[in-house]
Design a protein around this motif. Structure first.
Motif, short mmCIF file in Angstrom:
data_model
loop_
_atom_site.label_atom_id
_atom_site.label_comp_id
_atom_site.label_asym_id
_atom_site.label_seq_id
_atom_site.Cartn_x
_atom_site.Cartn_y
_atom_site.Cartn_z
N LYS A 53 27.48 87.28 -8.03
CA LYS A 53 27.75 88.48 -8.82
C LYS A 53 26.91 89.65 -8.35
O LYS A 53 27.40 90.79 -8.24
N VAL A 54 25.63 89.37 -8.08
CA VAL A 54 24.74 90.43 -7.61
C VAL A 54 25.21 90.97 -6.26
O VAL A 54 25.28 92.19 -6.05
N ARG A 55 25.56 90.06 -5.35
CA ARG A 55 26.01 90.49 -4.02
C ARG A 55 27.33 91.26 -4.11
O ARG A 55 27.53 92.27 -3.42
N ALA A 56 28.23 90.77 -4.96
CA ALA A 56 29.52 91.46 -5.11
C ALA A 56 29.32 92.87 -5.67
O ALA A 56 29.97 93.83 -5.22
N ARG A 57 28.41 93.02 -6.64
CA ARG A 57 28.15 94.34 -7.22
C ARG A 57 27.58 95.28 -6.17
O ARG A 57 27.99 96.44 -6.05
N ARG A 58 26.64 94.77 -5.36
CA ARG A 58 26.07 95.60 -4.30
C ARG A 58 27.12 95.97 -3.25
O ARG A 58 27.15 97.09 -2.74
N GLY A 59 27.99 94.96 -2.91
CA GLY A 59 29.04 95.22 -1.93
C GLY A 59 30.00 96.29 -2.40
O GLY A 59 30.40 97.18 -1.63
N ARG A 60 30.39 96.22 -3.69
CA ARG A 60 31.31 97.23 -4.22
C ARG A 60 30.67 98.62 -4.21
O ARG A 60 31.32 99.62 -3.88
N ALA A 61 29.39 98.66 -4.53
CA ALA A 61 28.70 99.95 -4.52
C ALA A 61 28.63 100.52 -3.10
O ALA A 61 28.84 101.72 -2.89
N ALA A 62 28.34 99.64 -2.13
CA ALA A 62 28.25 100.11 -0.74
C ALA A 62 29.60 100.59 -0.23
O ALA A 62 29.68 101.58 0.51
N ARG A 63 30.67 99.93 -0.65
CA ARG A 63 32.00 100.31 -0.17
C ARG A 63 32.51 101.59 -0.81
O ARG A 63 33.45 102.21 -0.34
N LYS A 64 31.88 101.99 -1.91
CA LYS A 64 32.27 103.26 -2.53
C LYS A 64 31.60 104.44 -1.84
O LYS A 64 32.07 105.58 -1.95
N ALA A 65 30.49 104.17 -1.16
CA ALA A 65 29.78 105.25 -0.45
C ALA A 65 30.58 105.64 0.79
O ALA A 65 31.33 104.82 1.35
N PRO A 66 30.46 106.87 1.25
CA PRO A 66 31.22 107.28 2.44
C PRO A 66 30.75 106.56 3.69
O PRO A 66 29.59 106.13 3.78
N LEU A 67 31.66 106.42 4.66
CA LEU A 67 31.29 105.84 5.94
C LEU A 67 30.30 106.75 6.66
O LEU A 67 30.37 107.98 6.55
N ASP A 68 29.37 106.13 7.37
CA ASP A 68 28.41 106.88 8.19
C ASP A 68 29.01 107.03 9.58
O ASP A 68 29.16 106.05 10.30
#
Length: 780
Positions: free
Chosen positions: A381-396
């Protein structure tokens, strides 16, 4: 000449399995009349021309000029359905030998009938419910070849082989026997020197038995069921040999689909062990075998009690307990821990105490499992939450993730691309994915992330560019705008991707649907020659863009100067004027551990002090202990398996000896001698599958035996006119796109968006100048 092997297919038909078993055997037999005048050797189809190492064939295509086939098949059907399946098979191939026995004949008697009709030097017994893996007949004859000994020395009575397992839901799962078989080696030895071999799965189909030995001990060997015979064979043999080549696919049917067992009480799994145990006369000479077999049979009985719904079968427990007390070796000590407690309770016949212990352990396992599940669920759950947050950020747009060989470090094509990226596109920041254990080996200052960490999740989610020479994990979610460059890591001789599907030994349970999902994430597929481009199209079918720009890792073969060649040889301790031969064999899918296929000490002795061997094992075996430690002190054999990069080893070598490794395609860019050592070509071809016949289009001289290899290297054949002619044709076919500027083309095309028409053109092969040879580097 009698056939080398007789395969005896016997028993009843189990839900249509008999016909499938016979079909698998027939597919491996050469066509009727094939090879009657000496096999393929006469036309060079598999053995190669005599000028390229002779035409001896190994593993099923003739016996040193003898007739074919190497194997005969004897069928002993024991019920009406099996007889019908046999009749259909005989109509297709009249070479099958059928032995008629009465309806319902026990399988033990069917084996006896088949063995009495067999004409082969060796016998394999295959129950009709099982299958022969693709290439297994080649594997059998190859195993005999490997385990043979010179005249006058003791030979093996039994060869122990490997297997796969299949169920209604799985197909060709590898067995755990490979490492043990591989570690035992091929030399015939008394079983007492390797009692651990009794721990191999007791499958009769994996015991290749010398026919003369079987007939001499027929009465004793057939005094019990297949389980008994599987143990009796090695116990009675004067010597056994081992090969981890696949001989059998053992199939387990769903219990619900089978008829109720007939008279399969305690005697079905207790008496066979006891009977086998009694073959060992008490005494110091057999003590190791008695201890090992005793532990094995008590472990199996306890497994039956615990795992096979017999936990409340007091009769089985008491029968096993009585047998355990009768067979317990003098001075035997139970193992430590709960397993030892179970064994002691069995020996004491304490059924009620055993049940209480089992109930306690069941409760303990339940609570431990529950705690682990909760911990994993929370982490997910923790990893999924972090992954979703990272995927919402713009691509570098300036972030690139690199990795190679399943996160092994900065190497291969990704490494060469990253180096060029720093030169012509320094604004793009590379981050390498590295396994935790490999982090200390990264070059100083390498920016890196470790799989599973928050930084890894963020990098994978936000990078615009992702570069790999294998595949990223299936769980990686590719975002719109991300560009995935698949660089690959070699030119394919062996079958790859979806082309492995007909070769279960190569596929090893590979999930092809998952593979397709990973392929669909590729945007670019990099190739170094037209052959690779065409093979990848059907091995990895998807909508990616093909980049025929060459392999960046091979740039060094055209850019390196004499200083680098001299420096690498100095680092390795190779004196000027000494010939360095790089020996780099490939991985075998039917071997779990790597062993040199050459007697390296003998080879170096015969080649003399002016030759040093650089021996590089395949990276799949990097965790295996090296067999070369004892040869290092001579400085004539150097274990360079861990040396990176491999391109430097190629620059330091005067010649390459390999079998079927893709290193031959890269080394060809140096235009230096290549010798192919193909002692098991037919076996490799049948079990792995290949895209072209290397024996017909080799890059240089070909040796089929160690003596032929020694003769080639000791004389001039490794670099004579014939070798140069073969190498020139090979280079023309496989060295099309690599010219020293591949990395630049890739960086400009993928990272800078340069149109193809504006990229540096590929220099024609005739206009390229490879790096200097060691001899040229000395005088430069």
């Amino acid at each position: 000449m009698p056939p080398r092997v007789t395969v005896i297919v016997h028993g009843p038909d189990v839900r249509g399995s008999f016909a499938e078993c016979l079909a698998g055997v027939l597919r491996q037999l050469p066509p009727p009349g094939h090879g009657e005048r000496g096999g393929h050797g006469e036309r060079g189809g598999h053995g190669g021309s005599k000028g390229r190492g002779g035409n001896k064939s190994h593993g099923g295509h003739g016996r040193e000029g003898g007739r074919e086939p190497e194997a005969e098949v004897v069928v002993v059907p024991t019920d009406a359905e099996a007889r019908e399946a046999t009749a259909r098979a005989v109509a297709k191939d009249g070479r099958l030998v059928v032995v008629e026995v009465p309806e319902g004949t026990p399988e033990t008697e069917a084996r006896v009938a088949g063995a009495r009709r067999a004409g082969g030097e060796w016998l394999q017994f295959v129950a009709g419910r099982d299958r022969l893996p693709a290439g297994s007949l080649h594997a059998l004859t190859g195993a005999i070849q490997l385990c043979s000994v010179p005249a006058g020395r003791h030979h093996a009575d039994v060869i122990l082989l490997n297997h796969t397992r299949s169920t209604w839901s799985t197909d060709g799962a590898p067995s755990p026997d490979g490492p043990l078989l591989d570690k035992a080696g091929h030399s015939p030895l008394p079983l007492v020197t390797l009692p651990g071999l009794l721990r191999l799965a007791p499958l009769l189909g994996t015991r290749l038995v010398r026919a003369s030995f079987w007939r001499a001990h027929e009465e004793v060997l057939t005094a019990g069921n297949a389980l008994y015979t599987a143990y009796a064979l090695p116990l009675l043999a004067d010597r056994v040999a081992c090969s981890d080549q696949l001989a059998l696919d053992a199939r387990t049917q769903r219990a619900a689909t089978l008829p109720p067992p007939v008279a399969d009480g305690p005697e079905g799994r207790v008496e066979p062990y006891v009977a086998a145990y009694r073959l060992l006369e008490p005494g110091p000479a057999t003590a190791p075998l008695r201890r090992t077999l005793y532990d094995l049979m008590t472990e199996d009985w306890l497994h039956i009690i615990a795992r096979e719904q017999r936990g409340h079968d007091r009769g089985f427990f008491l029968a096993a307990a009585e047998a355990a007390r009768a067979c317990k070796p003098e001075g035997h000590r139970a193992p430590e821990g709960v397993d030892g407690v179970r064994q002691k309770l069995l020996e004491a016949g304490s059924y009620e105490r055993y049940l209480r212990l089992a109930e306690f352990n069941d409760r303990r396992r339940h609570w431990r499992s529950l705690a682990r599940k909760q911990k994993r669920a929370l982490g997910a759950k923790v990893r999924a939450r972090r992954g979703r947050a990272a995927r919402k950020a713009p691509l570098d747009p300036d972030l690139a993730v690199f990795t190679a060989y399943w996160n092994r470090g900065v190497t291969c094509n990704p490494g060469a691309i990253a180096t060029k990226l720093a030169e012509i596109a320094p604004h793009i920041k590379p981050v390498w994915v590295s396994g935790r254990a490999r982090v200390p080996l990264l070059p100083p200052g390498t920016e890196h992330v470790v799989p599973g960490t928050p930084r890894y999740q963020e990098a994978m989610a936000r990078a615009t560019y992702l570069v790999n020479n294998v595949n990223f994990p299936t769980g990686w979610v590719k975002r719109p705008g991300q560009l995935h460059l698949q660089t690959h890591h070699g030119t394919p001789l062996k079958r790859m991707g979806l082309d492995q599907m007909p070769y279960p030994a190569a596929a090893h349970g590979l999930d092809f649907r998952q593979l397709l999902r990973r392929i669909d994430k590729w945007d670019y597929s990099l190739t170094s020659n037209r052959h690779s481009t065409l093979m990848w199209r059907h091995a990895y079918p998807s909508g990616y863009t093909e980049l025929e720009h060459g392999y960046p890792r091979n740039d060094v073969y055209y850019t390196a100067g004499p200083d680098l060649v001299r420096a690498v040889r100095t680092r390795l301790g190779i004196a000027p004027g000494v010939r360095a031969v790089l020996y780099a064999p490939t991985h075998r899918d039917y071997e779990s551990e790597w062993h040199p296929r050459l007697d390296l000490a003998r080879l170096t002795e015969r080649l003399g002090p002016d030759t040093v061997l650089l021996v590089r094992g395949h990276y799949f075996y990097s965790s295996s202990p090296s067999e070369l430690a004892g040869l290092r002190a001579t400085r004539r054999v150097l274990d360079v398996s861990a040396y990176e990069p491999v391109e430097e080893l190629a620059l330091a070598a005067d010649a390459l000896v390999t079998d079927y490794s893709s290193i031959m395609f890269d080394y060809a860019h140096l235009d230096r001698p290549i010798v192919v050592y193909a002692d098991d070509w037919e076996i490799y071809q049948a079990t792995r599958g290949v895209y072209f016949d290397l024996m017909e289009r080799p890059p240089g001289a070909v040796a089929r035996t160690e003596d032929e290899l020694t003769e080639i290297l000791a004389g001039d054949a490794w670099r004579d006119t014939a070798a140069r002619t073969a190498r020139a044709a090979f280079r023309e076919r496989f060295c099309a796109f690599d010219d020293g500027r591949a990395a630049e083309r890739v960086v400009r095309r993928v990272f800078l968006g340069t149109p193809d028409a504006e990229l540096p053109p590929v220099l024609p092969l005739a206009e390229r100048t490879p790096a200097p040879t060691p001899e040229e580097a000395v005088s430069a």
